[in-house]
Scaffold this motif. Structure first.
Motif, PDB file in Angstrom:
ATOM      1  N   LEU A  44      45.998  30.760  38.908  1.00 16.85           N
ATOM      2  CA  LEU A  44      45.519  32.134  39.005  1.00 16.85           C
ATOM      3  C   LEU A  44      46.011  32.984  37.839  1.00 16.85           C
ATOM      4  CD1 LEU A  44      43.920  34.233  40.549  1.00 16.85           C
ATOM      5  CD2 LEU A  44      45.955  34.690  41.899  1.00 16.85           C
ATOM      6  N   SER A  45      47.250  32.795  37.422  1.00 15.30           N
ATOM      7  CA  SER A  45      47.777  33.576  36.296  1.00 15.30           C
ATOM      8  C   SER A  45      46.945  33.343  35.037  1.00 15.30           C
ATOM      9  CB  SER A  45      49.230  33.209  36.021  1.00 15.30           C
ATOM     10  OG  SER A  45      50.029  33.568  37.109  1.00 15.30           O
ATOM     11  N   ARG A  46      46.549  32.106  34.833  1.00 12.53           N
ATOM     12  CA  ARG A  46      45.729  31.794  33.657  1.00 12.53           C
ATOM     13  C   ARG A  46      44.355  32.442  33.766  1.00 12.53           C
ATOM     14  NH1 ARG A  46      44.925  26.320  30.344  1.00 12.53           N
ATOM     15  NH2 ARG A  46      43.239  27.108  29.069  1.00 12.53           N
ATOM     16  N   VAL A  47      43.763  32.414  34.961  1.00 10.63           N
ATOM     17  CA  VAL A  47      42.459  33.060  35.165  1.00 10.63           C
ATOM     18  C   VAL A  47      42.562  34.550  34.864  1.00 10.63           C
ATOM     19  CG1 VAL A  47      40.747  33.696  36.921  1.00 10.63           C
ATOM     20  CG2 VAL A  47      41.627  31.361  36.835  1.00 10.63           C
ATOM     21  N   VAL A  48      43.621  35.192  35.355  1.00 14.23           N
ATOM     22  CA  VAL A  48      43.816  36.622  35.115  1.00 14.23           C
ATOM     23  C   VAL A  48      43.968  36.891  33.619  1.00 14.23           C
ATOM     24  CG1 VAL A  48      45.415  38.545  35.474  1.00 14.23           C
ATOM     25  CG2 VAL A  48      44.719  37.138  37.404  1.00 14.23           C
ATOM     26  N   ARG A  49      44.773  36.084  32.932  1.00 16.06           N
ATOM     27  CA  ARG A  49      44.950  36.252  31.479  1.00 16.06           C
ATOM     28  C   ARG A  49      43.626  36.080  30.745  1.00 16.06           C
ATOM     29  NH1 ARG A  49      49.491  33.141  32.063  1.00 16.06           N
ATOM     30  NH2 ARG A  49      48.417  31.316  31.239  1.00 16.06           N
ATOM     31  N   ASP A  50      42.861  35.057  31.131  1.00 11.32           N
ATOM     32  CA  ASP A  50      41.575  34.816  30.476  1.00 11.32           C
ATOM     33  C   ASP A  50      40.590  35.952  30.737  1.00 11.32           C
ATOM     34  OD1 ASP A  50      42.610  32.442  29.531  1.00 11.32           O
ATOM     35  OD2 ASP A  50      41.516  31.157  30.952  1.00 11.32           O
ATOM     36  N   LEU A  51      40.575  36.475  31.955  1.00 15.23           N
ATOM     37  CA  LEU A  51      39.693  37.601  32.255  1.00 15.23           C
ATOM     38  C   LEU A  51      40.068  38.824  31.424  1.00 15.23           C
ATOM     39  CD1 LEU A  51      39.339  37.296  36.128  1.00 15.23           C
ATOM     40  CD2 LEU A  51      37.518  37.009  34.438  1.00 15.23           C
ATOM     41  N   GLN A  52      41.367  39.068  31.280  1.00 11.49           N
ATOM     42  CA  GLN A  52      41.791  40.200  30.459  1.00 11.49           C
ATOM     43  C   GLN A  52      41.431  39.969  28.992  1.00 11.49           C
ATOM     44  OE1 GLN A  52      45.922  40.425  31.972  1.00 11.49           O
ATOM     45  NE2 GLN A  52      45.432  42.575  32.326  1.00 11.49           N
ATOM     46  N   ALA A  53      41.513  38.732  28.535  1.00 10.23           N
ATOM     47  CA  ALA A  53      41.191  38.420  27.144  1.00 10.23           C
ATOM     48  C   ALA A  53      39.718  38.675  26.830  1.00 10.23           C
ATOM     49  CB  ALA A  53      41.551  36.969  26.826  1.00 10.23           C
ATOM     50  N   ILE A  54      38.845  38.536  27.839  1.00  9.24           N
ATOM     51  CA  ILE A  54      37.417  38.770  27.582  1.00  9.24           C
ATOM     52  C   ILE A  54      36.972  40.174  27.980  1.00  9.24           C
ATOM     53  CG2 ILE A  54      36.781  36.342  27.690  1.00  9.24           C
ATOM     54  CD1 ILE A  54      35.771  36.798  30.538  1.00  9.24           C
ATOM     55  N   GLY A  55      37.939  41.033  28.303  1.00 10.75           N
ATOM     56  CA  GLY A  55      37.609  42.433  28.476  1.00 10.75           C
ATOM     57  C   GLY A  55      37.688  43.009  29.871  1.00 10.75           C
ATOM     58  N   VAL A  56      38.182  42.271  30.831  1.00 16.08           N
ATOM     59  CA  VAL A  56      38.326  42.810  32.189  1.00 16.08           C
ATOM     60  C   VAL A  56      39.564  43.706  32.220  1.00 16.08           C
ATOM     61  CG1 VAL A  56      38.784  42.222  34.592  1.00 16.08           C
ATOM     62  CG2 VAL A  56      37.151  40.880  33.271  1.00 16.08           C
ATOM     63  N   ASP A  57      39.418  44.907  32.759  1.00 11.36           N
ATOM     64  CA  ASP A  57      40.520  45.860  32.820  1.00 11.36           C
ATOM     65  C   ASP A  57      41.540  45.462  33.883  1.00 11.36           C
ATOM     66  OD1 ASP A  57      39.259  47.480  30.944  1.00 11.36           O
ATOM     67  OD2 ASP A  57      38.154  48.566  32.503  1.00 11.36           O
ATOM     68  N   ALA A  58      42.794  45.768  33.605  1.00 12.66           N
ATOM     69  CA  ALA A  58      43.861  45.504  34.569  1.00 12.66           C
ATOM     70  C   ALA A  58      43.619  46.295  35.848  1.00 12.66           C
ATOM     71  CB  ALA A  58      45.221  45.842  33.966  1.00 12.66           C
ATOM     72  N   ARG A 117      38.502  32.908  49.706  1.00  8.67           N
ATOM     73  CA  ARG A 117      37.092  33.316  49.553  1.00  8.67           C
ATOM     74  C   ARG A 117      36.996  34.749  49.054  1.00  8.67           C
ATOM     75  NH1 ARG A 117      36.557  30.458  54.409  1.00  8.67           N
ATOM     76  NH2 ARG A 117      36.542  32.367  55.634  1.00  8.67           N
ATOM     77  N   ARG A 118      37.840  35.638  49.587  1.00 10.44           N
ATOM     78  CA  ARG A 118      37.837  37.042  49.149  1.00 10.44           C
ATOM     79  C   ARG A 118      38.213  37.148  47.677  1.00 10.44           C
ATOM     80  NH1 ARG A 118      36.260  40.967  49.362  1.00 10.44           N
ATOM     81  NH2 ARG A 118      37.961  42.399  49.663  1.00 10.44           N
ATOM     82  N   LEU A 119      39.197  36.359  47.246  1.00  5.40           N
ATOM     83  CA  LEU A 119      39.604  36.363  45.840  1.00  5.40           C
ATOM     84  C   LEU A 119      38.442  35.941  44.960  1.00  5.40           C
ATOM     85  CD1 LEU A 119      41.694  36.600  43.593  1.00  5.40           C
ATOM     86  CD2 LEU A 119      42.426  34.270  44.139  1.00  5.40           C
ATOM     87  N   GLU A 120      37.756  34.889  45.350  1.00  5.02           N
ATOM     88  CA  GLU A 120      36.602  34.430  44.575  1.00  5.02           C
ATOM     89  C   GLU A 120      35.515  35.500  44.529  1.00  5.02           C
ATOM     90  OE1 GLU A 120      33.539  30.630  44.305  1.00  5.02           O
ATOM     91  OE2 GLU A 120      34.743  30.918  46.122  1.00  5.02           O
ATOM     92  N   GLN A 121      35.242  36.143  45.668  1.00  8.51           N
ATOM     93  CA  GLN A 121      34.232  37.208  45.711  1.00  8.51           C
ATOM     94  C   GLN A 121      34.607  38.364  44.801  1.00  8.51           C
ATOM     95  OE1 GLN A 121      34.212  38.253  49.840  1.00  8.51           O
ATOM     96  NE2 GLN A 121      32.854  36.584  50.446  1.00  8.51           N
ATOM     97  N   GLU A 122      35.868  38.792  44.889  1.00  3.30           N
ATOM     98  CA  GLU A 122      36.320  39.933  44.075  1.00  3.30           C
ATOM     99  C   GLU A 122      36.234  39.617  42.582  1.00  3.30           C
ATOM    100  OE1 GLU A 122      37.223  43.020  44.822  1.00  3.30           O
ATOM    101  OE2 GLU A 122      37.113  42.840  46.993  1.00  3.30           O
ATOM    102  N   LEU A 123      36.690  38.427  42.189  1.00  2.00           N
ATOM    103  CA  LEU A 123      36.648  38.063  40.771  1.00  2.00           C
ATOM    104  C   LEU A 123      35.208  37.932  40.289  1.00  2.00           C
ATOM    105  CD1 LEU A 123      39.609  35.537  40.487  1.00  2.00           C
ATOM    106  CD2 LEU A 123      39.566  37.952  39.830  1.00  2.00           C
ATOM    107  N   ASN A 124      34.331  37.348  41.103  1.00  2.00           N
ATOM    108  CA  ASN A 124      32.921  37.240  40.719  1.00  2.00           C
ATOM    109  C   ASN A 124      32.271  38.610  40.602  1.00  2.00           C
ATOM    110  OD1 ASN A 124      32.822  34.453  40.430  1.00  2.00           O
ATOM    111  ND2 ASN A 124      32.329  34.122  42.588  1.00  2.00           N
ATOM    112  N   THR A 125      32.623  39.528  41.469  1.00  2.00           N
ATOM    113  CA  THR A 125      32.097  40.900  41.398  1.00  2.00           C
ATOM    114  C   THR A 125      32.521  41.563  40.094  1.00  2.00           C
ATOM    115  OG1 THR A 125      32.113  41.130  43.798  1.00  2.00           O
ATOM    116  CG2 THR A 125      32.099  43.166  42.520  1.00  2.00           C
ATOM    117  N   ILE A 126      33.780  41.413  39.724  1.00  2.00           N
ATOM    118  CA  ILE A 126      34.277  41.994  38.465  1.00  2.00           C
ATOM    119  C   ILE A 126      33.531  41.373  37.285  1.00  2.00           C
ATOM    120  CG2 ILE A 126      36.276  42.119  36.914  1.00  2.00           C
ATOM    121  CD1 ILE A 126      38.029  42.255  39.460  1.00  2.00           C
ATOM    122  N   ILE A 127      33.369  40.063  37.308  1.00  2.00           N
ATOM    123  CA  ILE A 127      32.689  39.365  36.196  1.00  2.00           C
ATOM    124  C   ILE A 127      31.245  39.849  36.073  1.00  2.00           C
ATOM    125  CG2 ILE A 127      31.798  37.099  35.486  1.00  2.00           C
ATOM    126  CD1 ILE A 127      34.464  35.944  36.642  1.00  2.00           C
TER     127      ILE A 127
END
Length: 125
Positions: A10-24, A109-119
């Motif tokens: 999960l830490s890597r996913v969060v880092r990668d999302l931030q690297a492509i422009g997802v806000d903290a 499942r909620r984590l996956e939904q939330e991350l997909n919504t952000i993406i």
């Protein structure tokens, strides 16, 4: 006292999302939502004598984890109530473990939904 569900990678996913422009802040909102729902479940399972322990259940607002915390310095009995204290004839209630067991599949499942919504919101899908 906190309840943890560890998601490997999960830490890597969060880092990668931030690297492509997802806000903290977007990530904080997602994890806060999951932690709040988990805190509601823990609160509903907490034993009630006065209700103070159940009212003190809360979720965090971190950008890379959802943690439910119960108790603090003013409520030092959270641990003994959950885990028991045989020397004081306090039987373990195990309310955190019960919440963990029922919440884990849903939390993933909620984590996956939330991350997909952000993406999707960021137009990254």
């Amino acid at each position: 006292m906190a309840s943890y569900l560890r998601v490997d990678g999960l830490s890597r996913v969060v880092r990668d999302l931030q690297a492509i422009g997802v806000d903290a802040e977007d990530l904080r909102r997602a994890f806060s939502s999951i932690a709040s729902e988990g805190a509601s479940l823990v609160s509903s399972l907490a034993p009630r004598r006065t209700g103070r322990l159940a009212r003190d259940t809360r979720g965090n607002r971190a950008k890379n984890r959802a943690v439910v915390t119960v108790g603090r310095a003013s409520i030092p009995y959270a641990g003994p109530i959950n885990y028991g204290w045989p020397a004081r004839n306090i039987t373990a209630a195990g309310f955190l473990q019960k919440a963990d067991q029922s919440w884990q599949p849903y939390a993933l499942r909620r984590l996956e939904q939330e991350l997909n919504t952000i993406i999707r919101r960021k137009g990254l899908s």
